[in-house]
Scaffold this motif. Structure first.
Motif, PDB file in Angstrom:
ATOM      1  N   GLU A   1      82.859   5.832  65.958  1.00  0.00           N
ATOM      2  CA  GLU A   1      81.879   6.122  64.906  1.00  0.00           C
ATOM      3  C   GLU A   1      80.480   5.784  65.409  1.00  0.00           C
ATOM      4  OE1 GLU A   1      80.679   4.849  60.330  1.00  0.00           O
ATOM      5  OE2 GLU A   1      82.464   3.996  61.293  1.00  0.00           O
ATOM      6  N   LEU A   2      79.605   6.775  65.401  1.00  0.00           N
ATOM      7  CA  LEU A   2      78.207   6.558  65.782  1.00  0.00           C
ATOM      8  C   LEU A   2      77.494   5.871  64.625  1.00  0.00           C
ATOM      9  CD1 LEU A   2      75.909   7.134  67.887  1.00  0.00           C
ATOM     10  CD2 LEU A   2      75.489   9.253  66.625  1.00  0.00           C
ATOM     11  N   VAL A   3      77.036   4.633  64.839  1.00  0.00           N
ATOM     12  CA  VAL A   3      76.415   3.872  63.749  1.00  0.00           C
ATOM     13  C   VAL A   3      74.897   3.769  63.903  1.00  0.00           C
ATOM     14  CG1 VAL A   3      78.495   2.557  63.262  1.00  0.00           C
ATOM     15  CG2 VAL A   3      76.859   1.675  64.939  1.00  0.00           C
TER      16      VAL A   3
ATOM     17  N   PHE B   1      69.266   5.702  72.810  1.00  0.00           N
ATOM     18  CA  PHE B   1      70.063   4.489  72.659  1.00  0.00           C
ATOM     19  C   PHE B   1      71.057   4.723  71.529  1.00  0.00           C
ATOM     20  CE2 PHE B   1      66.218   3.143  74.757  1.00  0.00           C
ATOM     21  CZ  PHE B   1      66.675   2.228  75.700  1.00  0.00           C
ATOM     22  N   LEU B   2      72.345   4.599  71.849  1.00  0.00           N
ATOM     23  CA  LEU B   2      73.411   4.943  70.924  1.00  0.00           C
ATOM     24  C   LEU B   2      74.324   3.750  70.706  1.00  0.00           C
ATOM     25  CD1 LEU B   2      74.276   8.288  72.740  1.00  0.00           C
ATOM     26  CD2 LEU B   2      72.680   8.003  70.829  1.00  0.00           C
ATOM     27  N   GLU B   3      74.745   3.536  69.485  1.00  0.00           N
ATOM     28  CA  GLU B   3      75.614   2.416  69.147  1.00  0.00           C
ATOM     29  C   GLU B   3      76.863   2.935  68.442  1.00  0.00           C
ATOM     30  OE1 GLU B   3      75.455  -1.838  66.660  1.00  0.00           O
ATOM     31  OE2 GLU B   3      73.708  -0.513  66.760  1.00  0.00           O
ATOM     32  N   TYR B   4      78.019   2.496  68.931  1.00  0.00           N
ATOM     33  CA  TYR B   4      79.289   2.976  68.402  1.00  0.00           C
ATOM     34  C   TYR B   4      80.188   1.810  67.990  1.00  0.00           C
ATOM     35  CZ  TYR B   4      78.150   7.284  71.030  1.00  0.00           C
ATOM     36  OH  TYR B   4      77.548   8.401  71.550  1.00  0.00           O
ATOM     37  N   GLU B   5      81.008   2.074  66.983  1.00  0.00           N
ATOM     38  CA  GLU B   5      82.138   1.214  66.668  1.00  0.00           C
ATOM     39  C   GLU B   5      83.393   1.987  67.051  1.00  0.00           C
ATOM     40  OE1 GLU B   5      81.775   0.199  62.567  1.00  0.00           O
ATOM     41  OE2 GLU B   5      80.130  -1.225  62.915  1.00  0.00           O
ATOM     42  N   VAL B   6      84.149   1.431  67.983  1.00  0.00           N
ATOM     43  CA  VAL B   6      85.293   2.137  68.568  1.00  0.00           C
ATOM     44  C   VAL B   6      86.590   1.434  68.166  1.00  0.00           C
ATOM     45  CG1 VAL B   6      86.371   2.912  70.720  1.00  0.00           C
ATOM     46  CG2 VAL B   6      83.874   2.883  70.516  1.00  0.00           C
TER      47      VAL B   6
ATOM     48  N   THR C   1      71.019  11.794  67.707  1.00  0.00           N
ATOM     49  CA  THR C   1      72.243  11.863  66.902  1.00  0.00           C
ATOM     50  C   THR C   1      73.187  12.929  67.424  1.00  0.00           C
ATOM     51  OG1 THR C   1      71.078  11.081  64.929  1.00  0.00           O
ATOM     52  CG2 THR C   1      73.172  12.219  64.589  1.00  0.00           C
ATOM     53  N   GLU C   2      72.660  14.102  67.773  1.00  0.00           N
ATOM     54  CA  GLU C   2      73.501  15.184  68.294  1.00  0.00           C
ATOM     55  C   GLU C   2      74.161  14.797  69.608  1.00  0.00           C
ATOM     56  OE1 GLU C   2      71.003  18.979  66.400  1.00  0.00           O
ATOM     57  OE2 GLU C   2      70.564  18.247  68.431  1.00  0.00           O
ATOM     58  N   VAL C   3      73.373  14.240  70.515  1.00  0.00           N
ATOM     59  CA  VAL C   3      73.931  13.800  71.804  1.00  0.00           C
ATOM     60  C   VAL C   3      74.937  12.673  71.579  1.00  0.00           C
ATOM     61  CG1 VAL C   3      73.378  12.685  74.007  1.00  0.00           C
ATOM     62  CG2 VAL C   3      71.940  14.541  73.155  1.00  0.00           C
ATOM     63  N   GLY C   4      74.639  11.798  70.629  1.00  0.00           N
ATOM     64  CA  GLY C   4      75.551  10.702  70.328  1.00  0.00           C
ATOM     65  C   GLY C   4      76.910  11.184  69.855  1.00  0.00           C
ATOM     66  N   TYR C   5      76.929  12.175  68.975  1.00  0.00           N
ATOM     67  CA  TYR C   5      78.194  12.722  68.491  1.00  0.00           C
ATOM     68  C   TYR C   5      78.958  13.415  69.628  1.00  0.00           C
ATOM     69  CZ  TYR C   5      77.413  11.781  63.540  1.00  0.00           C
ATOM     70  OH  TYR C   5      77.238  11.158  62.317  1.00  0.00           O
TER      71      TYR C   5
ATOM     72  N   ALA D   1      83.632  11.466  75.547  1.00  0.00           N
ATOM     73  CA  ALA D   1      83.898  10.346  76.441  1.00  0.00           C
ATOM     74  C   ALA D   1      84.611   9.176  75.776  1.00  0.00           C
ATOM     75  CB  ALA D   1      82.585   9.859  77.052  1.00  0.00           C
ATOM     76  N   LEU D   2      84.143   8.766  74.617  1.00  0.00           N
ATOM     77  CA  LEU D   2      84.702   7.566  73.990  1.00  0.00           C
ATOM     78  C   LEU D   2      85.993   7.834  73.222  1.00  0.00           C
ATOM     79  CD1 LEU D   2      81.440   5.870  72.666  1.00  0.00           C
ATOM     80  CD2 LEU D   2      82.675   5.415  74.795  1.00  0.00           C
ATOM     81  N   ALA D   3      86.062   8.973  72.570  1.00  0.00           N
ATOM     82  CA  ALA D   3      87.251   9.283  71.768  1.00  0.00           C
ATOM     83  C   ALA D   3      87.601  10.768  71.888  1.00  0.00           C
ATOM     84  CB  ALA D   3      87.015   8.909  70.313  1.00  0.00           C
ATOM     85  N   PRO D   4      88.000  11.196  73.087  1.00  0.00           N
ATOM     86  CA  PRO D   4      88.364  12.608  73.255  1.00  0.00           C
ATOM     87  C   PRO D   4      89.639  12.947  72.482  1.00  0.00           C
ATOM     88  CG  PRO D   4      88.917  11.333  75.214  1.00  0.00           C
ATOM     89  CD  PRO D   4      88.133  10.425  74.321  1.00  0.00           C
TER      90      PRO D   4
END
Length: 206
Positions: A135-137, A151-156, A114-118, A124-127
């Motif tokens: 949003e990390l989901v 394994f990280l999942e995002y809604e961008v 979770t920390e790495v995901g945020y 990278a995704l939303a600087p």
């Protein structure tokens, strides 16, 4: 998965065919072939499902993954180490970014999934000032062949309000951080989710 062909079935077939013995034997062979073909097709259905993926290997940097057949490699001057995108849906893509690891830390020392995901989402995704939001989901961890993967999942959401789905696999190897990212338009996500999950799960470092 195989089939047992009962002798009684073949005998019944022989009894209803008013033909010479050679013709009866020919019918028996046809039935055997048809049942064997059916059995082979069913038992290999899993192979057919995976037939749409090709392998990419970078032996110098030490990583590999599967990508959909028909996707093309894109030359990128700066940024990702490699990018593949769909020939028709060109905004569907996968990429690999290689970065140095601060002080040679392991992935777990960089933080929890979770920390790495945020951190990844913000960097990278939303600087800042990008106009994008991420949003990390979902965040998970898996051990494969002695290597740890997040394994990280995002809604961008992009500045034009277009929504995208990003699935990312992160690993540390050879003192470097490997980030494998798949980016798909949200409207296409339900159709390609199974394939993209297989692609992201195939990513490995060594």
């Amino acid at each position: 998965m195989g089939y047992y062909i009962a002798p009684r079935f073949l005998d019944k077939l022989a009894s209803v065919v008013s033909s010479p013995k050679e013709s009866v034997e020919r019918w028996k062979r046809i039935v055997l072939i048809l049942l064997l073909v059916l059995s082979f097709s069913l038992s290999n259905s899993g192979v057919a499902a995976a037939a749409g993926l090709k392998s990419f290997v970078d032996s110098s940097d030490g990583y590999q993954f599967l990508y959909p057949n028909g996707w093309l490699a894109v030359k990128v001057a700066d940024g990702p180490d490699v990018v593949f995108h769909d020939l028709i849906e060109v905004s569907e893509n996968v990429s690999v970014v290689i970065s140095p690891v601060p002080e040679g830390k392991t992935l777990s020392e960089l933080g929890t999934p979770t920390e790495v995901g945020y951190k990844l989402g913000k960097a990278a995704l939303a600087p800042p000032d990008s106009g994008r939001s991420a949003e990390l989901v979902n965040a998970a961890q898996r051990e494969v062949d002695g290597k740890t993967y997040y394994f990280l999942e995002y809604e961008v959401k992009l500045p034009n309000q277009q929504e995208r789905h990003n699935i990312t696999s992160v690993a540390v190897s050879r003192g470097k951080l490997f980030t494998f990212n798949a980016s798909i338009p949200e409207k296409r996500w339900p159709k390609v989710k199974r394939m993209i999950d297989e692609v992201v799960n195939s990513f490995s470092v060594y």
